[in-house]
Design an enzyme around this catalytic site. Structure first.
Site, PDB file in Angstrom:
ATOM      1  N   SER A  99     -37.071 -47.133 -92.482  1.00  0.00           N
ATOM      2  CA  SER A  99     -36.104 -46.078 -92.120  1.00  0.00           C
ATOM      3  C   SER A  99     -36.206 -46.123 -90.880  1.00  0.00           C
ATOM      4  O   SER A  99     -35.618 -46.958 -90.034  1.00  0.00           O
ATOM      5  CB  SER A  99     -36.958 -44.686 -92.247  1.00  0.00           C
ATOM      6  N   ASP A 233     -30.481 -45.034-102.195  1.00  0.00           N
ATOM      7  CA  ASP A 233     -31.141 -44.310-101.086  1.00  0.00           C
ATOM      8  C   ASP A 233     -30.251 -42.839-100.571  1.00  0.00           C
ATOM      9  O   ASP A 233     -28.747 -43.289-100.766  1.00  0.00           O
ATOM     10  CB  ASP A 233     -30.920 -45.094-100.230  1.00  0.00           C
ATOM     11  N   HIS A 261     -35.349 -44.018-101.064  1.00  0.00           N
ATOM     12  CA  HIS A 261     -34.978 -44.486-100.190  1.00  0.00           C
ATOM     13  C   HIS A 261     -36.594 -45.397 -99.657  1.00  0.00           C
ATOM     14  O   HIS A 261     -36.986 -45.780 -98.347  1.00  0.00           O
ATOM     15  CB  HIS A 261     -34.666 -43.635 -98.797  1.00  0.00           C
TER      16      HIS A 261
END
Length: 311
Positions: A99, A233, A261
């Protein structure tokens, strides 16, 4: 149940930084996402540490690291990781970023190619503008004050319990709510809220992500690069994995079904195998100043320009 690891501390530039270091062998540097800390990697640390030296820091402003008024840009974080591995006596790493940590990993590889052997991006930022409205909301005026009220003891406990209950439902939309609960709980600390707000404002505005690797993707031509994404996600859309493939055609892309995610938490054994295959089947990047100069002079190839237009 995941294993907990002893957290170590080192002070760099006057700020205490927390990290986990375990295992032996080639070094893997694991960089967590926004509002998380090293514990997000606990499901995979043990298996990775059987073959590699694993370093999983808490980025500045996160976890048990200090949360000062400081530089929270991706470049600042990349500098911090360079300084951390230097203090630990480590020259080169395979850097894996999740991320926001993916954005830091890309910046680290860009700023310090001579220290980077490989680059793996996991549900990474920096590959397209789209991002969940929940992250864009952090940039809005009043976020700090509103979150201060919502994280008062009674409301916070209710909110965390509700998010965790929703995460147990068989719904893709609530798949990652257990991690959201942990991030929400961390906002009880005003220093954490301030730090996260500074981080988000550096990379996101009301229209989405503003930091991208697209203009420098051609530099990855000399760097082994794999991209891993969860098909479900809801934070950063899986189509950004295709953006990565267009911007860096030599990169391998792997999309994991039934994962959100946090694919390294949803499927830790599969993720560890992916990392091992990545390291086993690729040669470490060898930095050449002459080659890097040539790439910078020539700029992006035509294929990369087309990819940027398509993003």
């Amino acid at each position: 149940m995941t294993q907990e690891y002893d957290v170590q501390f080192v002070t760099i530039h006057g700020h205490r930084r927390a990290y986990v270091k375990t295992g032996s062998g080639p070094v893997v540097l694991l960089l967590h996402g926004l509002g998380c800390d090293h514990t997000t990697w606990e499901p995979v640390i043990e298996s990775l540490s059987r073959r590699y030296t694993v370093i999983a820091p808490d980025l500045l402003g996160h976890g048990q690291s200090d949360k000062p008024r400081a530089d929270y840009s991706v470049g600042g974080y990349a500098n911090g990781m360079r300084d951390l591995i230097t203090v630990l006596g480590i020259d080169k790493v395979t850097v894996i970023g999740h991320s926001f940590g993916g954005g830091v990993a890309m910046q680290f590889a860009y700023q310090f190619p001579e220290r980077t052997e490989r680059l793996m991006l996991v549900s990474s930022g920096g590959l397209g503008p789209e991002v969940t409205p929940a992250i864009r909301a952090i940039t809005t005026p009043g976020f700090h004050e509103v979150m201060g009220v919502l994280t008062l003891p009674g409301l916070r406990h209710l909110g965390v319990a509700g998010l965790r209950a929703l995460s147990e439902l068989p719904l893709k939309a609530t798949h990652d709510f257990d991690e959201v609960a942990a991030v929400f709980d961390s906002f009880k600390d005003p220093r954490s809220r301030h730090a996260i707000r500074h981080v988000v404002r550096a990379v996101v505005d009301w229209r989405g992500q503003i930091v991208t690797m697209s203009d420098r993707a051609y530099l990855t031509e000399e760097m082994p690069m794999w991209v891993v994404w969860g098909r479900d996600d809801r934070v950063i859309p899986v189509r950004h994995a295709s953006n990565a493939a267009m911007m860096a055609p030599k990169a391998r892309v792997e999309v994991i079904p039934d994962a959100g995610h946090f694919p390294h938490k949803d499927h830790p054994y599969r993720f560890s195998r992916i990392v091992h295959d990545f390291i086993r089947t690729t040669e470490p990047a060898t930095y050449s100043r002459a080659r890097f100069r040539s790439l910078l002079k020539s700029g992006a190839q035509e294929r990369t320009l087309h990819a940027v237009d398509a993003v």
